[in-house]
Design an enzyme around this catalytic site. Structure first.
Site, mmCIF file in Angstrom:
data_model
loop_
_atom_site.group_PDB
_atom_site.id
_atom_site.type_symbol
_atom_site.label_atom_id
_atom_site.label_comp_id
_atom_site.label_asym_id
_atom_site.label_seq_id
_atom_site.Cartn_x
_atom_site.Cartn_y
_atom_site.Cartn_z
ATOM 1 N N ASP A 131 -20.822 0.935 -32.357
ATOM 2 C CA ASP A 131 -20.039 1.175 -33.573
ATOM 3 C C ASP A 131 -20.559 2.415 -34.292
ATOM 4 O OD1 ASP A 131 -18.525 -1.125 -33.206
ATOM 5 O OD2 ASP A 131 -19.497 -2.270 -34.806
ATOM 6 N N ARG A 183 -13.610 4.701 -29.144
ATOM 7 C CA ARG A 183 -12.715 3.966 -30.062
ATOM 8 C C ARG A 183 -12.472 4.886 -31.254
ATOM 9 N NH1 ARG A 183 -15.765 -0.426 -33.040
ATOM 10 N NH2 ARG A 183 -15.404 -1.783 -31.250
#
Ligand SMILES: Cc1cc2nc3c(=O)[nH]c(=O)nc-3n(C[C@H](O)[C@H](O)[C@H](O)COP(=O)(O)OP(=O)(O)OC[C@H]3O[C@@H](n4cnc5c(N)ncnc54)[C@H](O)[C@@H]3O)c2cc1C
Length: 306
Positions: A131, A183
């Site tokens: 992340d 992402r």
């Protein structure tokens, strides 16, 4: 009215965190966005998500850990998650945060800890997504990711970029050379205007630019958003360029736009749901309120109801 930046500021307030997490009334409210406190509770939700034709990514909630021991416990938790995914035959990968593995204490420690999780994922044929956190750690996160990517395969470790950052388009160009699975999301932290676009339209325009770059690359990427405009733009671009539905996935957060998640899965798109669980829910929960300050009223109503 609480603004987005005030809510994000509160998300970092240690005193409030301790206050909120010690009262069960607050904990109950988190169920909208958090899949319980234990791996087992998260697995139960992931089974339901899988039954709807969607995949998942596990997130054990914790960030900015304060000791080597706490970082070590996070590594153990992720090793347990990877084993649990195999044992329970669910369709899920994992998402990690480097500050959860000790980035704030020592970047080398965070790298070693992340490497242990990626190595286990490699052994089990699974995938780890790193992340992206606030802009103080963007560069070190990319640097650690590149080290991991040089040691592990394209389908073993991936990264996240945020369209609100001015640097993101060029980061995407660089990372695609590796290549890397990315992402793309809009970004969830408070950032100064010299680092991030302050106007939503610019964040959205940049999202679409980066999405097009990713989809054109031929690598499998994650398009993370609940925004119908971003989703429509992705579908239109893919249709126009002849990019198949199996060449990318949409990603959404647990508890947000379940209707849209199911619809996209029914329409034949790959859809992955990000499933956070654990006791350290406070900063994550506050960021979700910040994305949609109307959620604050939902929380307050429930607190008043007792
Ligand atoms: C799978 C996934 C992974 C993510 N990983 C990261 C990460 O690593 N780093 C990072 O900085 N950010 C991450 N984010 C968060 C992201 O940056 C945004 O803050 C968040 O997705 C909201 O942006 P949006 O694209 O949905 O668009 P927005 O323009 O914020 O929202 C569009 C619409 O979506 C709905 N919506 C959005 N948020 C909420 C909410 N909280 N509650 C209810 N409805 C809502 C509303 O209908 C809203 O009108 C991730 C998001 C997803 C989906």
């Amino acid at each position: 009215m609480l603004t987005r930046s005030a809510l994000i500021w509160l998300s970092r307030h240690e005193g409030l965190k301790d206050f909120a997490t010690s009262f069960s009334v607050f904990k109950k409210l988190t169920t909208r966005f958090v899949a319980g406190e234990t791996i087992e509770e998260a697995v139960r939700f992931i089974r339901e998500i899988n039954a709807d034709g969607c995949s998942a990514t596990f997130d054990h909630l914790n960030e900015s850990v304060g000791s080597v021991g706490e970082a070590e416990r996070e590594v153990s938790e992720y090793l347990d998650i990877l084993a649990k995914i195999d044992d329970s035959h669910i369709n899920s990968n994992v998402s990690i945060k480097l500050t959860q593995f000790g980035l704030g204490l020592d970047p080398e420690l965070a790298y070693r800890n992340a490497r242990r999780v990626v190595e286990e994922a490699h052994r089990r044929g699974n995938f780890v997504r790193v992340d992206m956190e606030d802009s103080n750690v963007t560069q070190v996160t990319i640097d650690i990711f590149k080290r991991l990517r040089s040691e592990f395969g394209l389908n073993e470790v991936g990264i996240v970029l945020q369209s609100y950052l001015r640097r993101t388009y060029s980061d995407a160009q660089e990372l695609l050379k590796l290549p890397a699975r990315i992402r793309i999301c809009k970004g969830a932290y408070n950032e100064p205007p010299d680092v991030a676009f302050p106007i939503k339209k610019d964040v959205d325009d940049n999202y679409i630019r980066v999405m097009r770059l990713l989809l054109s690359s031929g690598t499998y990427h994650g398009i993370a958003t609940h925004d119908p405009h971003m989703i429509d733009a992705t579908i239109s671009f893919a249709n126009r360029e002849g990019i198949g539905k199996d060449k990318f996935e949409f990603q959404m957060l647990f508890g947000i736009r379940r209707d849209l998640q199911r619809q996209l899965a029914r329409d034949g798109y790959n859809l992955r749901v990000y499933v956070p669980y654990g006791k350290h829910w406070y900063p994550y929960f506050m960021r979700r309120l910040a994305e949609r300050p109307a959620n604050v009223w939902f929380v307050l109503k429930n607190v008043l109801k007792g």
